[in-house]
Design a protein around this motif. Sequence first.
Motif, PDB file in Angstrom:
ATOM      1  N   ARG A   1       0.840  -1.182   0.000  1.00 39.47           N
ATOM      2  CA  ARG A   1       0.000   0.000   0.000  1.00 39.47           C
ATOM      3  C   ARG A   1       0.884   1.244   0.000  1.00 39.47           C
ATOM      4  NH1 ARG A   1      -2.188   0.131   4.998  1.00 39.47           N
ATOM      5  NH2 ARG A   1      -3.588  -1.515   4.385  1.00 39.47           N
TER       6      ARG A   1
ATOM      7  N   GLN B   1      -3.328   4.935  -1.430  1.00 43.79           N
ATOM      8  CA  GLN B   1      -4.201   5.669  -0.505  1.00 43.79           C
ATOM      9  C   GLN B   1      -3.889   7.151  -0.608  1.00 43.79           C
ATOM     10  OE1 GLN B   1      -4.723   3.873   3.261  1.00 43.79           O
ATOM     11  NE2 GLN B   1      -5.642   5.646   4.175  1.00 43.79           N
TER      12      GLN B   1
ATOM     13  N   ARG C   1      -7.873   4.107  -2.155  1.00 42.47           N
ATOM     14  CA  ARG C   1      -8.575   4.630  -0.966  1.00 42.47           C
ATOM     15  C   ARG C   1      -8.249   6.107  -0.817  1.00 42.47           C
ATOM     16  NH1 ARG C   1     -10.375   0.414   2.115  1.00 42.47           N
ATOM     17  NH2 ARG C   1      -9.284  -1.553   1.803  1.00 42.47           N
TER      18      ARG C   1
END
Length: 457
Positions: A148, A197, A233
């Motif tokens: 991520r 993200q 996200r």
Amino acid sequence: MQRASKTFYIETFGCQMNVHDSEKVAGTLLARGYRQVPRPEEADLVLYNTCSIRDKAEQKVFSRLGQFKKGQNGGKMFGVLGCVAQQEGARIFERAPQVGLVCGSASYRKLPQLLAQLEAGSGRVTGLELDTDEPFETEFTRRDNPFRAYLTIIEGCDKHCAYCVVPFTRGRERSRSSRQILEEARRLVDAGYSEIQLLGQNVNSYRDPSPARLTFARLLRAVAETPGIRRLRFTTSHPRDFTAEIVAAIDSHPTLCDHVHLPVQAGSDRVLARMQREYTREQYLEKIACIRSARRAISITTDLIVGFPGETEEDFAETLSLLEEVRYDAAFSFKYSPRPNTPALALDGVVPEEEKARRLAVLQEKQRQIQLEKNQALVGSAQEVLVEGRQEALQQWVGRTSQNRVLNFTVPRGSAGHSRLGTCAWARVTRAGPNSLVGEMLPAGQRQEAERLAGAT
Ligand code: SAM
Ligand code: SF4
């Protein structure tokens, strides 16, 4: 080259923004020939990236620094970065004379020059300007998580919530250009990251400074369309700037995760007004209704503060009733913590510490019960997870669903034993607690069926 032998250690306190700032600071140092080491004892340069959103953050960093007294630390250099640096400024040199660098986050773009001065022997170097339009751009960022990647789209905050120190420590809002964001997203996907993200104190207050003038919702769509991206996200969204277009973007882009973090802070209009949040309970609930009207089941999480000055028992009961009404999938809740410079310091009606603690415990118990019920309703369902860890003792893989729930799952006997880290898998939920789910990976045939059903919703 002399610099090549230098080492640094960095410890981070606080939120994802701080974690990502540290990744960029680490990248800046690596690009200057430094090498990162895991313990402060091994480092020539020791950096503490601090957070002062709550509690006595300064105490934490001074206690760390106290372990290394001037003259007894083998010539190490010390730096204090982030919110405490901005808040305390040059006073830090007096309390901790071993410190050579004090730099707030709004001055990180000057780090290469500040480091050069430090290396050249300037005893005390500061970067404390707040008034900047420029975000922190780095040639290189050393990311901690291999799956991520955080990507800052906006820094600072122009809202002035009465309790919050962020506008004083991070400065005015400054957005990065959509071109730079999209280029970075492409590089991250090419480098193999499965999930991106987008970060900001208020991501949805984004204002594209480039001629493309993308709104936040258009930016979301554009990043979500990056070829090869698995998941996207974004956090945190401010209720005031939350629009139906964001929900429409989630609805139409499968790579956008089914999750919105929408901090409410309090359920009573009187407290919301005193907090200077500039929305009412009803207006907030309209945003929730908009999210709930999506075709996809979008999970909603929030932040809450109890014991804000003047909060009565009736006000607190309204926060509890809001929890019942929204039924959040998760909530971060805090006791109000008085912060330097903030307008709330002047408010009357201070709530005693024991009462704050009592309200927090009541609120957290109610939320725990709601989460348990919501998670138990998922038992028997099939969920797609991005695998991000392994618990060897339990023989479980740790994944996260699109709704941001942690799902620990086992793999049926006889399935291939290779690493699943960074890949997506389907699992059936077999048990649920308030904070996580437990499941079993679906065999290939059932997985296709689950995928087909998920695609049809
Ligand atoms: N910008 C986001 C928003 O306003 O919705 C929140 C970002 S803030 C860094 C993270 C959370 O810290 C806030 O949502 C709030 O709940 C909490 N927080 C901030 N200041 C606080 C204080 N003085 N005492 C307790 N909690 C605080
Ligand atoms: Fe702090 Fe309010 Fe800005 Fe959020 S919107 S960072 S709570 S001032």
